[in-house]
Design an enzyme around this catalytic site. Structure first.
Site, PDB file in Angstrom:
ATOM      1  N   VAL A   1      -0.518   4.633   1.921  1.00 34.96           N
ATOM      2  CA  VAL A   1       0.826   4.091   1.638  1.00 34.96           C
ATOM      3  C   VAL A   1       0.844   2.573   1.821  1.00 34.96           C
ATOM      4  O   VAL A   1       1.897   1.954   1.814  1.00 34.96           O
ATOM      5  CB  VAL A   1       1.874   4.756   2.581  1.00 34.96           C
ATOM      6  CG1 VAL A   1       1.967   6.246   2.324  1.00 34.96           C
ATOM      7  CG2 VAL A   1       1.544   4.494   4.056  1.00 34.96           C
TER       8      VAL A   1
ATOM      9  N   HIS B   1       1.481   9.828  -1.499  1.00 40.21           N
ATOM     10  CA  HIS B   1       2.311   9.878  -0.284  1.00 40.21           C
ATOM     11  C   HIS B   1       3.283   8.717  -0.191  1.00 40.21           C
ATOM     12  O   HIS B   1       3.809   8.425   0.883  1.00 40.21           O
ATOM     13  CB  HIS B   1       1.408   9.923   0.963  1.00 40.21           C
ATOM     14  CG  HIS B   1       0.587  11.173   1.025  1.00 40.21           C
ATOM     15  ND1 HIS B   1      -0.546  11.276   1.778  1.00 40.21           N
ATOM     16  CD2 HIS B   1       0.733  12.366   0.402  1.00 40.21           C
ATOM     17  CE1 HIS B   1      -1.065  12.488   1.618  1.00 40.21           C
ATOM     18  NE2 HIS B   1      -0.314  13.174   0.785  1.00 40.21           N
TER      19      HIS B   1
END
Ligand code: OAD
Length: 242
Positions: free
Chosen positions: A103, A119
């Site tokens: 991320v 994600h």
């Protein structure tokens, strides 16, 4: 490190390549991997206890501050040669797809285009109720949505939450007819991302694991390159495309 000449040839002649990355590729950028013990102030918190909707409901301030700490870490990080080698690979392989569980946005900073962020991305903030992107402006912790008053949250997938709509479908679609699948810097423990190399295997792709350690995927991998992504990837891409 001698990368097997056969693997180099496979990569050079591949029409479609998929790379799946995990936090290991950002380790050499100074970002602790997900399951590494948290350092300093946050050592006493288990990420798996903080990255959940329940934790945010129970203590939004704590969860927001934990992500602020991680966002600061990410903000200070630079892409490393592993990220850059994948951006380079994308230039040489027209049918290249990058799928990441990370991320931190470092693939984009390194020049990779259209990475599928399974994600989410810690640098994006959304309204926890409307799930639309909101620029956090106020100093409240956590800041609240100017539209509906709900607390803001990072745009990342928490344990038990659904992945971004269409992300896995896009990733599986790319895997379905890929020639080479690179699993890089992931413990291959978290689903559904961890299904991708098995889907690649089933589709007849060459599966390559790049990781200093064994993972549950290792026995299924056609090639296991034991070492750090920041060293192996540049060597591999250089050997294949000069
Ligand atoms: P992990 O911390 O589970 O695994 C990191 C992997 O990287 C390990 O297998 C390490 O051996 C390997 N590694 C460490 N340094 C490396 C290096 N320099 N080069 C290559 N590999 C290296 O992190 P992930 O597999 O990414 O999900 O975890 C997957 C998901 O679990 C995360 O995305 C997160 C977590 O639940 C969510 O937040 C939804």
């Amino acid at each position: 490190m001698d990368v097997s000449q056969q693997l180099v040839e496979e990569l050079r002649s591949a029409h479609k390549v998929v790379a799946l990355t995990g936090s290991g590729i950002s380790a050499e950028s100074g970002i602790p991997t997900f399951r590494e013990a948290q350092t300093g102030l946050w050592a006493r918190y288990d990420p798996q206890q903080l990255a959940t909707p329940e934790a945010f409901l129970r203590d939004p301030k704590l969860v927001w501050e934990w992500y602020e700490w991680r966002r600061k870490l990410v903000g200070e990080a630079e892409p490393n040669p592993g990220h850059r080698a994948l951006a380079d690979l994308e230039e040489h392989v027209p049918g290249f797809t990058l799928v990441t569980q990370n991320v931190d946005g470092l693939h984009g900073l390194a020049g990779s285009r259209d990475a599928i962020e399974l994600h989410g991305n810690i640098l994006r903030t959304i309204c926890s109720a409307e799930r639309i992107e909101v620029e956090p402006s106020q100093t409240e912790v956590p800041p609240i949505c100017p539209g509906c008053g709900a607390p803001l949250r990072p745009d990342v997938v928490w344990f038990g939450e659904m992945l971004p709509a269409g992300a896995m479908e896009m990733a599986s679609g790319a895997v379905r007819d890929c020639d080479v699948f690179l699993s890089i810097g992931t413990s291959s423990l978290v689903y559904p991302a961890a299904t991708l190399p098995y889907e690649a295997n089933a589709a007849g792709a060459i599966v390559v694991e790049i990781n200093p350690e064994e993972t549950p995927l290792t026995p299924q991998a056609g090639y296991t390159l034991r070492g750090r992504a920041g060293e192996i990837l540049p060597t591999l891409v250089e050997a294949a495309f000069g």
